[in-house]
Design a protein around this motif. Sequence first.
Motif, short mmCIF file in Angstrom:
data_model
loop_
_atom_site.label_atom_id
_atom_site.label_comp_id
_atom_site.label_asym_id
_atom_site.label_seq_id
_atom_site.Cartn_x
_atom_site.Cartn_y
_atom_site.Cartn_z
N PRO A 187 1.39 2.91 1.23
CA PRO A 187 1.86 1.64 1.78
C PRO A 187 3.02 1.81 2.76
O PRO A 187 3.09 1.11 3.76
CB PRO A 187 2.30 0.87 0.53
CG PRO A 187 1.50 1.45 -0.58
CD PRO A 187 1.39 2.91 -0.25
N VAL A 188 3.91 2.77 2.48
CA VAL A 188 5.05 3.02 3.37
C VAL A 188 4.56 3.57 4.71
O VAL A 188 5.03 3.15 5.78
CB VAL A 188 6.05 3.98 2.72
CG1 VAL A 188 7.17 4.33 3.71
CG2 VAL A 188 6.64 3.37 1.45
N LEU A 189 3.61 4.51 4.67
CA LEU A 189 3.06 5.06 5.92
C LEU A 189 2.39 3.97 6.74
O LEU A 189 2.53 3.93 7.96
CB LEU A 189 2.06 6.18 5.60
CG LEU A 189 2.64 7.47 4.99
CD1 LEU A 189 1.52 8.43 4.66
CD2 LEU A 189 3.62 8.12 5.94
N CYS A 190 1.64 3.09 6.08
CA CYS A 190 0.98 1.99 6.79
C CYS A 190 2.00 1.07 7.43
O CYS A 190 1.81 0.62 8.58
CB CYS A 190 0.09 1.20 5.82
SG CYS A 190 -1.41 2.05 5.33
N ARG A 191 3.09 0.80 6.72
CA ARG A 191 4.12 -0.06 7.29
C ARG A 191 4.78 0.59 8.50
O ARG A 191 5.07 -0.08 9.50
CB ARG A 191 5.18 -0.39 6.23
CG ARG A 191 6.23 -1.39 6.72
CD ARG A 191 7.11 -1.92 5.60
NE ARG A 191 7.93 -0.89 5.01
CZ ARG A 191 7.77 -0.41 3.80
NH1 ARG A 191 6.79 -0.89 3.03
NH2 ARG A 191 8.56 0.53 3.31
N GLN A 192 4.98 1.91 8.44
CA GLN A 192 5.60 2.61 9.55
C GLN A 192 4.69 2.66 10.78
O GLN A 192 5.16 2.59 11.91
CB GLN A 192 5.97 4.05 9.13
CG GLN A 192 7.10 4.10 8.11
CD GLN A 192 7.32 5.50 7.56
OE1 GLN A 192 6.44 6.34 7.60
NE2 GLN A 192 8.51 5.75 7.03
N ILE A 193 3.38 2.76 10.55
CA ILE A 193 2.44 2.90 11.66
C ILE A 193 1.98 1.55 12.20
O ILE A 193 1.94 1.33 13.41
CB ILE A 193 1.22 3.74 11.21
CG1 ILE A 193 1.65 5.17 10.91
CG2 ILE A 193 0.12 3.72 12.26
CD1 ILE A 193 0.60 6.01 10.24
N TYR A 194 1.64 0.62 11.27
CA TYR A 194 1.07 -0.65 11.69
C TYR A 194 2.09 -1.80 11.70
O TYR A 194 1.80 -2.88 12.20
CB TYR A 194 -0.08 -1.05 10.76
CG TYR A 194 -1.24 -0.07 10.75
CD1 TYR A 194 -1.84 0.35 11.94
CD2 TYR A 194 -1.73 0.43 9.55
CE1 TYR A 194 -2.90 1.24 11.92
CE2 TYR A 194 -2.80 1.32 9.53
CZ TYR A 194 -3.37 1.72 10.71
OH TYR A 194 -4.42 2.61 10.70
N GLY A 195 3.25 -1.57 11.08
CA GLY A 195 4.22 -2.66 10.96
C GLY A 195 3.98 -3.50 9.74
O GLY A 195 4.69 -4.49 9.49
N SER A 196 3.00 -3.14 8.93
CA SER A 196 2.68 -3.87 7.70
C SER A 196 2.02 -2.92 6.72
O SER A 196 1.24 -2.05 7.12
CB SER A 196 1.74 -5.05 7.98
OG SER A 196 1.29 -5.64 6.78
N SER A 197 2.30 -3.09 5.43
CA SER A 197 1.71 -2.23 4.41
C SER A 197 0.36 -2.76 3.91
O SER A 197 -0.30 -2.11 3.10
CB SER A 197 2.67 -2.10 3.22
OG SER A 197 2.92 -3.37 2.64
N LYS A 198 -0.08 -3.92 4.42
CA LYS A 198 -1.26 -4.57 3.86
C LYS A 198 -2.56 -3.81 4.13
O LYS A 198 -3.60 -4.14 3.54
CB LYS A 198 -1.38 -6.00 4.36
CG LYS A 198 -1.69 -6.10 5.86
CD LYS A 198 -1.76 -7.57 6.28
CE LYS A 198 -2.10 -7.73 7.75
NZ LYS A 198 -2.18 -9.15 8.15
N TYR A 199 -2.53 -2.81 5.01
CA TYR A 199 -3.75 -2.08 5.36
C TYR A 199 -3.99 -0.86 4.48
O TYR A 199 -4.91 -0.09 4.73
CB TYR A 199 -3.69 -1.65 6.83
CG TYR A 199 -3.49 -2.80 7.80
CD1 TYR A 199 -4.55 -3.66 8.13
CD2 TYR A 199 -2.25 -3.04 8.37
CE1 TYR A 199 -4.36 -4.72 9.00
CE2 TYR A 199 -2.06 -4.11 9.24
CZ TYR A 199 -3.10 -4.94 9.55
OH TYR A 199 -2.92 -6.00 10.41
N TYR A 200 -3.17 -0.66 3.46
CA TYR A 200 -3.25 0.60 2.71
C TYR A 200 -4.57 0.78 1.98
O TYR A 200 -5.07 1.90 1.85
CB TYR A 200 -2.07 0.73 1.74
CG TYR A 200 -2.07 -0.20 0.55
CD1 TYR A 200 -2.68 0.19 -0.65
CD2 TYR A 200 -1.46 -1.44 0.61
CE1 TYR A 200 -2.68 -0.66 -1.74
CE2 TYR A 200 -1.46 -2.28 -0.49
CZ TYR A 200 -2.07 -1.89 -1.66
OH TYR A 200 -2.07 -2.72 -2.75
N LEU A 201 -5.18 -0.31 1.50
CA LEU A 201 -6.46 -0.17 0.79
C LEU A 201 -7.57 0.27 1.76
O LEU A 201 -8.41 1.11 1.42
CB LEU A 201 -6.84 -1.49 0.11
CG LEU A 201 -6.00 -1.87 -1.11
CD1 LEU A 201 -6.42 -3.23 -1.64
CD2 LEU A 201 -6.12 -0.81 -2.19
#
Length: 228
Positions: A187-201
Motif C-alpha cells: 500500500p505504501v508503494l502504491c501511494r508513492q507511485i500513484y498518489g493513493s494506496s487504493k490500487y494495492y489489490l
Amino acid sequence: MASSGQSATKLEKLTIEAYDNPQFSGTTDKKYELQINPKEIHHSYEQLGQQPALLATGKVITDVKPNEYAERMSFEFIVDATGVVEGCDDVYTDIQNLTMLTAEVNGQIHTPNYLKIRWGKKLNFTGTLAQMKISYMTFAPDGSPVRAKVVMGLNGFVDAAKKASNDNNSSPDLTHIIEVKDGDQLPVLCRQIYGSSKYYLAVAKLNKLSSIFDMQPGQRLIFPPLDK
C-alpha cells in the motif's frame, strides 16, 4: 600546531542517524557516533543490467539501462572500553544500542530504521543495513568484552517514487518496475507511485501475490499505468 590566531580543526566523528521514513525527513534524536573513526570506507556500484519493462499496450520488452546501479557502502570500526580511548564504558551495551538502532524492527514502521551515514560536510549516504558482523576481541577477567570490531555494510536507498520518476522520466508509456527493499509495504508503494494506496489489490493480483505481504527483498514488482 595551529598558528597564532587560528583554531585547531574540529575532529568530526562518523555518525549513524536513524529515521522512521524513507524520505529521511525531519530531525532525529536516534544517533550513534563512532568512538573511533574508520580507516577506510568502501563505496561501490553494482550494475543491475537489463530489466523487463511493460508497455501500456501490454507488450513486454527488454529495457536496457546500462547506467543503472545498486549502490553499496561498507566500513569497519572499533568499540573500545579498555580506557585507552574515551567514549565507551561497556562494549556489550554499546553494541546492543547500535543493533537496536540499525538492525532491530522499529515497531512504529514494522521494519528496521532507514539509516543516514554522515561524516563531516562531504559524506552523506542514505541506505538500509545489509549486514553487520561483530567480533569481540578482548575480554576482562570476568569474560566481559572490552574491545570489539564491527563491520557494517549498507545498501543505498532511493525512495520508490523518486526511482520510478527517474526510471520513467523519458518513457511515459512504460510501467514502473520497482525492486522490493526490506520493509517495503505494497500500500505504501502504491501511494508513492500513484498518489493513493487504493490500487494495492490490483497490483497484488497483477504480480500474482498470494497476499499483500507476499513480497521478498530483491523481487521486482510491476506497477502498470493507470487507465485514463
